[in-house]
Design a protein around this motif. Structure first.
Motif, PDB file in Angstrom:
ATOM      1  N   GLN A   3       0.846  -1.192   0.000  1.00 25.42           N
ATOM      2  CA  GLN A   3       0.000   0.000   0.000  1.00 25.42           C
ATOM      3  C   GLN A   3       0.882   1.243   0.000  1.00 25.42           C
ATOM      4  O   GLN A   3       1.875   1.307   0.724  1.00 25.42           O
ATOM      5  CB  GLN A   3      -0.934   0.035   1.206  1.00 25.42           C
ATOM      6  CG  GLN A   3      -1.875   1.234   1.153  1.00 25.42           C
ATOM      7  CD  GLN A   3      -2.862   1.254   2.301  1.00 25.42           C
ATOM      8  OE1 GLN A   3      -2.516   1.668   3.401  1.00 25.42           O
ATOM      9  NE2 GLN A   3      -4.075   0.812   2.030  1.00 25.42           N
ATOM     10  N   ASN A  16      -3.348   0.555  -3.556  1.00 23.80           N
ATOM     11  CA  ASN A  16      -3.111  -0.808  -3.101  1.00 23.80           C
ATOM     12  C   ASN A  16      -2.676  -1.621  -4.305  1.00 23.80           C
ATOM     13  O   ASN A  16      -3.354  -1.608  -5.336  1.00 23.80           O
ATOM     14  CB  ASN A  16      -4.380  -1.420  -2.503  1.00 23.80           C
ATOM     15  CG  ASN A  16      -4.769  -0.770  -1.198  1.00 23.80           C
ATOM     16  OD1 ASN A  16      -3.911  -0.356  -0.428  1.00 23.80           O
ATOM     17  ND2 ASN A  16      -6.054  -0.667  -0.953  1.00 23.80           N
ATOM     18  N   VAL A  25      -2.431  -5.705  -9.996  1.00 20.74           N
ATOM     19  CA  VAL A  25      -3.676  -4.938  -9.944  1.00 20.74           C
ATOM     20  C   VAL A  25      -3.417  -3.775  -8.989  1.00 20.74           C
ATOM     21  O   VAL A  25      -2.948  -3.983  -7.868  1.00 20.74           O
ATOM     22  CB  VAL A  25      -4.858  -5.788  -9.426  1.00 20.74           C
ATOM     23  CG1 VAL A  25      -6.110  -4.930  -9.298  1.00 20.74           C
ATOM     24  CG2 VAL A  25      -5.111  -6.974 -10.334  1.00 20.74           C
ATOM     25  N   GLU A  27      -5.254  -0.531  -7.150  1.00 18.21           N
ATOM     26  CA  GLU A  27      -6.516   0.132  -6.788  1.00 18.21           C
ATOM     27  C   GLU A  27      -6.178   1.517  -6.269  1.00 18.21           C
ATOM     28  O   GLU A  27      -5.570   1.648  -5.210  1.00 18.21           O
ATOM     29  CB  GLU A  27      -7.239  -0.645  -5.684  1.00 18.21           C
ATOM     30  CG  GLU A  27      -7.593  -2.057  -6.022  1.00 18.21           C
ATOM     31  CD  GLU A  27      -8.044  -2.839  -4.795  1.00 18.21           C
ATOM     32  OE1 GLU A  27      -8.354  -2.222  -3.747  1.00 18.21           O
ATOM     33  OE2 GLU A  27      -8.063  -4.065  -4.872  1.00 18.21           O
ATOM     34  N   THR A  29      -7.624   4.823  -4.742  1.00 16.41           N
ATOM     35  CA  THR A  29      -8.829   5.326  -4.074  1.00 16.41           C
ATOM     36  C   THR A  29      -8.465   6.531  -3.226  1.00 16.41           C
ATOM     37  O   THR A  29      -7.287   6.796  -2.972  1.00 16.41           O
ATOM     38  CB  THR A  29      -9.473   4.256  -3.179  1.00 16.41           C
ATOM     39  OG1 THR A  29      -8.517   3.839  -2.194  1.00 16.41           O
ATOM     40  CG2 THR A  29      -9.959   3.064  -3.974  1.00 16.41           C
ATOM     41  N   ILE A  36     -15.039   2.831  -7.856  1.00 22.33           N
ATOM     42  CA  ILE A  36     -14.363   2.428  -9.089  1.00 22.33           C
ATOM     43  C   ILE A  36     -15.006   3.227 -10.210  1.00 22.33           C
ATOM     44  O   ILE A  36     -16.119   2.936 -10.631  1.00 22.33           O
ATOM     45  CB  ILE A  36     -14.471   0.912  -9.344  1.00 22.33           C
ATOM     46  CG1 ILE A  36     -13.820   0.127  -8.205  1.00 22.33           C
ATOM     47  CG2 ILE A  36     -13.811   0.555 -10.682  1.00 22.33           C
ATOM     48  CD1 ILE A  36     -13.979  -1.372  -8.311  1.00 22.33           C
ATOM     49  N   VAL A  39     -11.391   1.787 -15.263  1.00 21.89           N
ATOM     50  CA  VAL A  39     -10.487   0.642 -15.277  1.00 21.89           C
ATOM     51  C   VAL A  39      -9.547   0.833 -16.459  1.00 21.89           C
ATOM     52  O   VAL A  39      -9.996   1.002 -17.598  1.00 21.89           O
ATOM     53  CB  VAL A  39     -11.255  -0.697 -15.422  1.00 21.89           C
ATOM     54  CG1 VAL A  39     -10.284  -1.866 -15.509  1.00 21.89           C
ATOM     55  CG2 VAL A  39     -12.228  -0.882 -14.267  1.00 21.89           C
ATOM     56  N   THR A  83      -3.642  -3.965 -14.331  1.00 27.99           N
ATOM     57  CA  THR A  83      -4.992  -3.426 -14.332  1.00 27.99           C
ATOM     58  C   THR A  83      -5.073  -2.407 -13.210  1.00 27.99           C
ATOM     59  O   THR A  83      -4.726  -2.712 -12.063  1.00 27.99           O
ATOM     60  CB  THR A  83      -6.037  -4.542 -14.123  1.00 27.99           C
ATOM     61  OG1 THR A  83      -5.911  -5.490 -15.181  1.00 27.99           O
ATOM     62  CG2 THR A  83      -7.444  -3.975 -14.106  1.00 27.99           C
ATOM     63  N   ILE A  84      -5.508  -1.194 -13.561  1.00 31.31           N
ATOM     64  CA  ILE A  84      -5.606  -0.119 -12.581  1.00 31.31           C
ATOM     65  C   ILE A  84      -7.065   0.305 -12.466  1.00 31.31           C
ATOM     66  O   ILE A  84      -7.664   0.745 -13.450  1.00 31.31           O
ATOM     67  CB  ILE A  84      -4.758   1.104 -12.985  1.00 31.31           C
ATOM     68  CG1 ILE A  84      -3.300   0.715 -13.227  1.00 31.31           C
ATOM     69  CG2 ILE A  84      -4.865   2.205 -11.919  1.00 31.31           C
ATOM     70  CD1 ILE A  84      -2.447   1.832 -13.815  1.00 31.31           C
ATOM     71  N   THR A  85      -7.639   0.143 -11.277  1.00 30.71           N
ATOM     72  CA  THR A  85      -8.958   0.713 -11.011  1.00 30.71           C
ATOM     73  C   THR A  85      -8.722   2.031 -10.297  1.00 30.71           C
ATOM     74  O   THR A  85      -7.801   2.150  -9.486  1.00 30.71           O
ATOM     75  CB  THR A  85      -9.837  -0.214 -10.156  1.00 30.71           C
ATOM     76  OG1 THR A  85      -9.276  -0.343  -8.855  1.00 30.71           O
ATOM     77  CG2 THR A  85      -9.996  -1.583 -10.799  1.00 30.71           C
TER      78      THR A  85
END
Length: 136
Positions: A3, A16, A25, A27, A29, A36, A39, A83-85
């Protein structure tokens, strides 16, 4: 999972990072209402692609601005797919808070890039059938 965190102008943005084999992946936020919104996908050798989801009022989220900044920073070091959210929402966001969001994403990108250069992606390579073989 790793993180990474950055805080400026009274809000925090987090990234994260999860590892799946040689893929990652991310994330992104932060703010008052994490979600989300977009993507984004990429590899070291492919162009980024993004899907933007509609927000509550039907406009498309713009969080890909953050994901793309991070993606561009780390792309050359990716061992597999990424993959990036992304979903950062600050209630009644100020112009200053909007202005620092790019540098906050860059801060996260630098942290992730440093982590990538030190992480041991010691996953075995997949084995495929040759053209002359078939599953039994």
């Amino acid at each position: 999972m790793a993180q990474f965190v950055t805080t400026k102008e009274n809000y925090t943005m987090k990234a994260n990072v999860s590892v799946i084999g040689k893929d990652i992946v991310i994330e992104i936020t932060g703010g008052d209402n994490p979600h989300i919104g977009t993507v984004t996908t990429l590899t070291a050798n492919t162009e980024m692609q993004t899907v933007r989801f509609p927000s509550h009022d039907g406009r498309l989220h713009k969080d890909d601005v953050l994901a793309r900044r991070i993606g561009q920073m780390i792309q050359s070091q990716l061992p597999g797919s990424c993959t990036i959210t992304a979903g950062v929402h600050v209630n009644h966001i100020s112009k200053k808070q909007i202005m620092v969001s790019g540098s906050m994403a860059s801060d996260l990108g630098k942290q992730i890039l440093n982590w990538l250069s030190n992480f041991d992606f010691n996953a075995p390579d997949p084995i495929y059938y040759s053209d002359s073989e078939k599953p039994q």
